[in-house]
Write an enzyme that holds these catalytic residues in place. Structure first.
Site, PDB file in Angstrom:
ATOM      1  CE  LYS A 145      -3.885  -2.443   1.973  1.00  0.00           C
ATOM      2  NZ  LYS A 145      -5.156  -2.312   2.990  1.00  0.00           N
TER       3      LYS A 145
ATOM      4  CE1 TYR B   4      -9.402  -2.465  -1.339  1.00  0.00           C
ATOM      5  CE2 TYR B   4      -8.637  -0.503  -2.576  1.00  0.00           C
ATOM      6  CZ  TYR B   4      -8.412  -1.639  -1.813  1.00  0.00           C
ATOM      7  OH  TYR B   4      -7.241  -2.135  -1.250  1.00  0.00           O
TER       8      TYR B   4
ATOM      9  CG  PHE C 266     -13.773   1.106   5.748  1.00  0.00           C
ATOM     10  CD1 PHE C 266     -13.174   0.679   4.488  1.00  0.00           C
ATOM     11  CD2 PHE C 266     -14.692   0.316   6.527  1.00  0.00           C
ATOM     12  CE1 PHE C 266     -13.491  -0.603   4.167  1.00  0.00           C
ATOM     13  CE2 PHE C 266     -14.880  -0.909   6.155  1.00  0.00           C
ATOM     14  CZ  PHE C 266     -14.406  -1.513   4.721  1.00  0.00           C
TER      15      PHE C 266
ATOM     16  NE  ARG D 101      -7.541 -13.832   4.428  1.00  0.00           N
ATOM     17  CZ  ARG D 101      -8.036 -12.498   4.341  1.00  0.00           C
ATOM     18  NH1 ARG D 101      -7.639 -11.798   3.521  1.00  0.00           N
ATOM     19  NH2 ARG D 101      -8.776 -12.170   5.378  1.00  0.00           N
TER      20      ARG D 101
ATOM     21  CB  THR E 131      -7.938  -6.622   9.011  1.00  0.00           C
ATOM     22  OG1 THR E 131      -7.947  -7.655   8.084  1.00  0.00           O
ATOM     23  CG2 THR E 131      -7.762  -5.369   8.200  1.00  0.00           C
TER      24      THR E 131
ATOM     25  NE  ARG F 173      -2.545  -6.744   6.618  1.00  0.00           N
ATOM     26  CZ  ARG F 173      -3.591  -7.408   6.018  1.00  0.00           C
ATOM     27  NH1 ARG F 173      -3.958  -8.584   6.864  1.00  0.00           N
ATOM     28  NH2 ARG F 173      -4.210  -7.258   4.825  1.00  0.00           N
TER      29      ARG F 173
ATOM     30  CG  ASN G  74      -3.890  -2.817   6.395  1.00  0.00           C
ATOM     31  OD1 ASN G  74      -3.631  -2.778   5.328  1.00  0.00           O
ATOM     32  ND2 ASN G  74      -4.904  -3.907   6.694  1.00  0.00           N
TER      33      ASN G  74
ATOM     34  CG  HIS H  66      -5.567  -6.521  -0.682  1.00  0.00           C
ATOM     35  ND1 HIS H  66      -6.373  -6.727  -0.024  1.00  0.00           N
ATOM     36  CD2 HIS H  66      -5.506  -7.213  -1.744  1.00  0.00           C
ATOM     37  CE1 HIS H  66      -7.319  -7.376  -0.907  1.00  0.00           C
ATOM     38  NE2 HIS H  66      -6.518  -7.854  -1.935  1.00  0.00           N
TER      39      HIS H  66
ATOM     40  CD  GLU I 147      -8.509  -9.056  -4.591  1.00  0.00           C
ATOM     41  OE1 GLU I 147      -7.381  -9.394  -4.177  1.00  0.00           O
ATOM     42  OE2 GLU I 147      -9.604  -8.883  -3.892  1.00  0.00           O
TER      43      GLU I 147
HETATM   44  P1  CMP Z   1      -7.681  -4.951   2.661  1.00  0.00           P
HETATM   45  O1  CMP Z   1      -8.200  -6.126   3.233  1.00  0.00           O
HETATM   46  O2  CMP Z   1      -6.442  -5.022   2.085  1.00  0.00           O
HETATM   47  O3  CMP Z   1      -8.709  -4.150   1.758  1.00  0.00           O
HETATM   48  C1  CMP Z   1      -9.813  -3.473   2.250  1.00  0.00           C
HETATM   49  C2  CMP Z   1      -9.264  -2.546   3.042  1.00  0.00           C
HETATM   50  O4  CMP Z   1     -10.116  -1.525   3.962  1.00  0.00           O
HETATM   51  C3  CMP Z   1      -8.793  -3.139   4.269  1.00  0.00           C
HETATM   52  O5  CMP Z   1      -7.310  -4.015   3.817  1.00  0.00           O
HETATM   53  C4  CMP Z   1      -8.376  -2.200   5.394  1.00  0.00           C
HETATM   54  O6  CMP Z   1      -7.148  -1.393   5.026  1.00  0.00           O
HETATM   55  C5  CMP Z   1      -9.360  -1.174   5.083  1.00  0.00           C
HETATM   56  N1  CMP Z   1     -10.796  -1.288   6.003  1.00  0.00           N
HETATM   57  C6  CMP Z   1     -11.170  -2.500   6.447  1.00  0.00           C
HETATM   58  N2  CMP Z   1     -11.843  -2.171   7.548  1.00  0.00           N
HETATM   59  C7  CMP Z   1     -11.630  -0.896   8.042  1.00  0.00           C
HETATM   60  C8  CMP Z   1     -12.179   0.057   8.725  1.00  0.00           C
HETATM   61  N3  CMP Z   1     -13.096  -0.298   9.928  1.00  0.00           N
HETATM   62  N4  CMP Z   1     -11.618   1.189   9.022  1.00  0.00           N
HETATM   63  C9  CMP Z   1     -10.919   1.489   7.908  1.00  0.00           C
HETATM   64  N5  CMP Z   1     -10.349   0.907   6.941  1.00  0.00           N
HETATM   65  C10 CMP Z   1     -10.821  -0.312   6.829  1.00  0.00           C
END
Ligand code: CMP
Length: 140
Positions: free
Chosen positions: A11, A51, A59, A87, A93, A104, A114, A117, A128
């Protein structure tokens, strides 16, 4: 792409702060082979499409803005049971909840930032990967 591949994005915050090399090292040391790799900066429209499943969530707008704030590294990675194994390497996450030794934990700064992805299913890994890579850009 039969369960042996996953898709990843390093990211913008991680790229911006020089973490691309260290993250790629962890990916290699985790036993993943790089099948495709490039740097791109998404447009707002591209990030919204990528997305799409999160559209409407609180978010979503912030996520799209963040993911277009600078270049990212997109990757297709090969490993047995790639989605689940990757993962596990990434950790939770939320970096605060990620286990020691995960990407992470080492490089994430918040749920949004984070660092990286990883696809959450084989189906999404294919979707993707196809979103970013054409046939001649991948070795898989
Ligand atoms: P990723 O799983 O890569 O793709 C979706 C992204 O949304 C996830 O990583 C987080 O970076 C972001 N995300 C998910 N939940 C939240 C949240 N509650 N607040 C902010 N960002 C979020």
């Amino acid at each position: 792409m039969d369960g042996k591949y996953t898709f990843s994005i390093i990211k913008p915050n991680a790229v911006r702060t020089g973490k691309t090399g260290p993250i790629l090292s962890m990916i290699n040391e985790g036993g993943f082979e790089i099948s495709a790799i490039k740097m791109v900066q998404m447009t707002i429209q591209q990030a919204e499409a990528f997305y799409e499943v999160h559209r409407g969530k609180p978010f979503y707008d912030d996520l799209v803005e963040f993911m277009t704030s600078g270049p990212v590294i997109v990757l297709i990675l090969r490993h047995d049971n790639a989605v689940n194994e990757f993962r596990r390497l990434l950790g939770a996450t939320d970096p605060e909840k990620a286990e020691q030794g995960t990407v992470r934990k080492n490089f994430g700064v918040s749920v949004k930032m984070n660092a990286i992805h990883g696809s959450d299913s084989d189906e999404n890994a294919i979707r993707e990967s196809n979103f970013f890579f054409s046939e001649i850009e991948r070795y898989c």
